[in-house]
Design a protein around this motif. Structure first.
Motif, PDB file in Angstrom:
ATOM      1  N   VAL A 177       0.768  -1.120   0.010  1.00 46.27           N
ATOM      2  CA  VAL A 177       0.013  -0.077  -0.039  1.00 46.27           C
ATOM      3  C   VAL A 177       0.884   1.171  -0.174  1.00 46.27           C
ATOM      4  O   VAL A 177       1.855   1.497   0.950  1.00 46.27           O
ATOM      5  N   ILE A 178       0.633   2.144  -1.005  1.00 48.98           N
ATOM      6  CA  ILE A 178       1.236   3.346  -0.827  1.00 48.98           C
ATOM      7  C   ILE A 178       0.273   4.434  -0.729  1.00 48.98           C
ATOM      8  O   ILE A 178      -0.732   4.642  -1.360  1.00 48.98           O
ATOM      9  N   ASP A 179       0.504   5.156   0.405  1.00 52.48           N
ATOM     10  CA  ASP A 179      -0.457   6.183   1.081  1.00 52.48           C
ATOM     11  C   ASP A 179      -0.116   7.498   0.339  1.00 52.48           C
ATOM     12  O   ASP A 179       0.889   7.850  -0.045  1.00 52.48           O
ATOM     13  N   GLN A 180      -1.363   8.310   0.151  1.00 51.46           N
ATOM     14  CA  GLN A 180      -0.997   9.633  -0.485  1.00 51.46           C
ATOM     15  C   GLN A 180      -1.413  10.620   0.608  1.00 51.46           C
ATOM     16  O   GLN A 180      -2.604  10.538   0.997  1.00 51.46           O
ATOM     17  N   LYS A 181      -0.433  11.457   1.169  1.00 51.84           N
ATOM     18  CA  LYS A 181      -0.995  12.213   2.488  1.00 51.84           C
ATOM     19  C   LYS A 181       0.129  13.379   2.463  1.00 51.84           C
ATOM     20  O   LYS A 181       1.164  13.444   2.060  1.00 51.84           O
ATOM     21  N   ASP A 182      -0.748  14.525   2.727  1.00 44.44           N
ATOM     22  CA  ASP A 182       0.061  15.692   2.615  1.00 44.44           C
ATOM     23  C   ASP A 182       0.621  15.937   1.212  1.00 44.44           C
ATOM     24  O   ASP A 182       1.857  16.461   1.232  1.00 44.44           O
ATOM     25  N   LYS A 183       0.138  15.693   0.223  1.00 45.06           N
ATOM     26  CA  LYS A 183       0.439  15.920  -1.097  1.00 45.06           C
ATOM     27  C   LYS A 183       1.959  14.945  -1.342  1.00 45.06           C
ATOM     28  O   LYS A 183       2.801  15.378  -1.975  1.00 45.06           O
ATOM     29  N   GLN A 184       2.134  14.008  -0.655  1.00 48.48           N
ATOM     30  CA  GLN A 184       3.267  13.205  -0.454  1.00 48.48           C
ATOM     31  C   GLN A 184       2.800  11.639  -0.914  1.00 48.48           C
ATOM     32  O   GLN A 184       1.935  11.226  -0.167  1.00 48.48           O
ATOM     33  N   PHE A 185       3.742  10.787  -1.579  1.00 48.79           N
ATOM     34  CA  PHE A 185       3.737   9.408  -1.411  1.00 48.79           C
ATOM     35  C   PHE A 185       3.978   9.030  -0.107  1.00 48.79           C
ATOM     36  O   PHE A 185       5.193   9.686   0.460  1.00 48.79           O
ATOM     37  N   SER A 186       3.601   7.843   0.425  1.00 51.13           N
ATOM     38  CA  SER A 186       4.234   7.399   1.630  1.00 51.13           C
ATOM     39  C   SER A 186       5.629   6.963   1.333  1.00 51.13           C
ATOM     40  O   SER A 186       6.454   6.815   2.335  1.00 51.13           O
ATOM     41  N   LYS A 187       6.086   6.571   0.125  1.00 47.06           N
ATOM     42  CA  LYS A 187       7.444   5.983   0.027  1.00 47.06           C
ATOM     43  C   LYS A 187       7.874   6.813  -1.418  1.00 47.06           C
ATOM     44  O   LYS A 187       6.915   7.043  -2.191  1.00 47.06           O
ATOM     45  N   LYS A 188       9.103   7.128  -1.373  1.00 43.90           N
ATOM     46  CA  LYS A 188       9.733   7.897  -2.464  1.00 43.90           C
ATOM     47  C   LYS A 188      10.240   6.839  -3.552  1.00 43.90           C
ATOM     48  O   LYS A 188      10.183   7.037  -4.593  1.00 43.90           O
ATOM     49  N   ALA A 189      10.603   5.894  -3.078  1.00 45.69           N
ATOM     50  CA  ALA A 189      10.882   4.654  -3.788  1.00 45.69           C
ATOM     51  C   ALA A 189      10.608   3.302  -3.347  1.00 45.69           C
ATOM     52  O   ALA A 189      10.400   2.855  -2.028  1.00 45.69           O
ATOM     53  N   LEU A 190      10.324   2.203  -4.058  1.00 51.97           N
ATOM     54  CA  LEU A 190       9.782   1.119  -3.723  1.00 51.97           C
ATOM     55  C   LEU A 190      10.357   0.068  -4.753  1.00 51.97           C
ATOM     56  O   LEU A 190      10.527   0.059  -6.071  1.00 51.97           O
ATOM     57  N   LYS A 191      10.377  -1.191  -4.170  1.00 47.08           N
ATOM     58  CA  LYS A 191      11.071  -2.281  -5.050  1.00 47.08           C
ATOM     59  C   LYS A 191       9.744  -3.366  -4.925  1.00 47.08           C
ATOM     60  O   LYS A 191       9.301  -3.665  -3.880  1.00 47.08           O
ATOM     61  N   THR A 249       1.213  -6.305  -7.027  1.00 48.46           N
ATOM     62  CA  THR A 249       0.205  -5.195  -6.776  1.00 48.46           C
ATOM     63  C   THR A 249       0.449  -4.162  -6.101  1.00 48.46           C
ATOM     64  O   THR A 249       0.482  -4.497  -4.712  1.00 48.46           O
ATOM     65  N   VAL A 250       0.448  -2.962  -6.553  1.00 43.71           N
ATOM     66  CA  VAL A 250       0.522  -1.774  -5.379  1.00 43.71           C
ATOM     67  C   VAL A 250      -0.875  -1.113  -5.354  1.00 43.71           C
ATOM     68  O   VAL A 250      -1.308  -0.960  -6.328  1.00 43.71           O
ATOM     69  N   GLU A 251      -1.387  -0.939  -4.224  1.00 43.37           N
ATOM     70  CA  GLU A 251      -2.497  -0.263  -3.762  1.00 43.37           C
ATOM     71  C   GLU A 251      -2.219   1.168  -3.511  1.00 43.37           C
ATOM     72  O   GLU A 251      -1.404   1.508  -2.669  1.00 43.37           O
ATOM     73  N   PHE A 252      -3.092   2.194  -4.466  1.00 44.22           N
ATOM     74  CA  PHE A 252      -2.580   3.523  -4.120  1.00 44.22           C
ATOM     75  C   PHE A 252      -3.740   4.249  -3.375  1.00 44.22           C
ATOM     76  O   PHE A 252      -4.683   4.226  -4.015  1.00 44.22           O
ATOM     77  N   ARG A 253      -3.506   4.434  -2.190  1.00 46.49           N
ATOM     78  CA  ARG A 253      -4.568   4.925  -1.235  1.00 46.49           C
ATOM     79  C   ARG A 253      -4.608   6.295  -0.924  1.00 46.49           C
ATOM     80  O   ARG A 253      -3.420   6.930  -0.770  1.00 46.49           O
ATOM     81  N   ASN A 254      -5.637   7.185  -1.394  1.00 47.17           N
ATOM     82  CA  ASN A 254      -5.631   8.671  -1.079  1.00 47.17           C
ATOM     83  C   ASN A 254      -6.152   8.849   0.398  1.00 47.17           C
ATOM     84  O   ASN A 254      -7.192   8.716   0.780  1.00 47.17           O
ATOM     85  N   SER A 255      -5.459   9.345   1.365  1.00 48.34           N
ATOM     86  CA  SER A 255      -5.571   9.932   2.694  1.00 48.34           C
ATOM     87  C   SER A 255      -5.687  11.171   2.860  1.00 48.34           C
ATOM     88  O   SER A 255      -6.023  11.848   3.957  1.00 48.34           O
ATOM     89  N   ASP A 256      -5.739  12.032   1.946  1.00 47.35           N
ATOM     90  CA  ASP A 256      -5.933  13.608   1.645  1.00 47.35           C
ATOM     91  C   ASP A 256      -7.201  14.020   1.523  1.00 47.35           C
ATOM     92  O   ASP A 256      -7.950  13.152   0.814  1.00 47.35           O
ATOM     93  N   PRO A 257      -7.475  15.272   2.384  1.00 48.98           N
ATOM     94  CA  PRO A 257      -9.143  15.648   1.996  1.00 48.98           C
ATOM     95  C   PRO A 257      -9.428  16.247   0.769  1.00 48.98           C
ATOM     96  O   PRO A 257     -10.176  17.076   0.447  1.00 48.98           O
ATOM     97  N   PHE A 258      -8.563  15.755  -0.187  1.00 48.29           N
ATOM     98  CA  PHE A 258      -8.550  16.129  -1.686  1.00 48.29           C
ATOM     99  C   PHE A 258      -8.386  15.113  -2.732  1.00 48.29           C
ATOM    100  O   PHE A 258      -7.624  14.466  -2.365  1.00 48.29           O
ATOM    101  N   ALA A 259      -8.553  15.450  -3.951  1.00 44.06           N
ATOM    102  CA  ALA A 259      -8.319  14.298  -4.796  1.00 44.06           C
ATOM    103  C   ALA A 259      -7.000  14.339  -5.333  1.00 44.06           C
ATOM    104  O   ALA A 259      -6.186  15.342  -5.409  1.00 44.06           O
ATOM    105  N   HIS A 260      -6.635  13.021  -5.714  1.00 40.14           N
ATOM    106  CA  HIS A 260      -5.314  12.954  -6.380  1.00 40.14           C
ATOM    107  C   HIS A 260      -5.469  12.275  -7.796  1.00 40.14           C
ATOM    108  O   HIS A 260      -6.444  11.432  -7.735  1.00 40.14           O
ATOM    109  N   ASN A 261      -4.582  12.306  -8.602  1.00 41.52           N
ATOM    110  CA  ASN A 261      -4.904  11.648 -10.069  1.00 41.52           C
ATOM    111  C   ASN A 261      -3.324  11.228 -10.405  1.00 41.52           C
ATOM    112  O   ASN A 261      -2.543  11.728 -10.932  1.00 41.52           O
TER     113      ASN A 261
END
Ligand SMILES: [Cu+2]
Length: 105
Positions: free
Chosen positions: A24-38, A44-56
């Motif tokens: 799971v890669i979280d999106q919070k404070d306009k940041q991905f929870s990890k800058k690099a991932l292997k 499968t990577v799950e991109f979760r949005n935890s910000d109170p606004f949309a991401h694309n």
């Protein structure tokens, strides 16, 4: 004895799931929870949005090009990486959001 073996098997099963399971890669404070991932091919990577606004979230990489579209807080979308290589992931709404996923064989 039987009970121990059952718990043993359960632990092995859970361990296997954690190892092969989704990331799971979280999106919070306009940041991905990890800058690099292997990950491994087929993961499968799950991109979760935890910000109170949309991401694309999208990628233009040759390894895996995708566009998840705009989605709000609390939602998540999954991407399966089926080819080895580097994938640069960005957000079309927030250009400062960037991360790199390395897909290994
Ligand atoms: Cu964004």
């Amino acid at each position: 004895m039987k009970k121990t073996c059952f718990l043993c098997a359960l632990a092995v099963l859970m361990g296997t799931q954690a190892w092969a399971g989704d990331v799971v890669i979280d999106q919070k404070d306009k940041q991905f929870s990890k800058k690099a991932l292997k990950v491994k091919v087929g993961d499968t990577v799950e991109f979760r949005n935890s910000d109170p606004f949309a991401h694309n979230i999208f990628s233009l990489s040759d390894t895996k090009a995708f566009d998840l579209g705009s989605y709000p807080q609390g939602q998540s979308k999954k991407v399966t990486f089926d080819k080895a290589g580097k994938v640069e992931v960005e957000c079309s709404i927030h250009p400062s959001m960037q991360m790199v996923i390395e897909v290994e064989k």
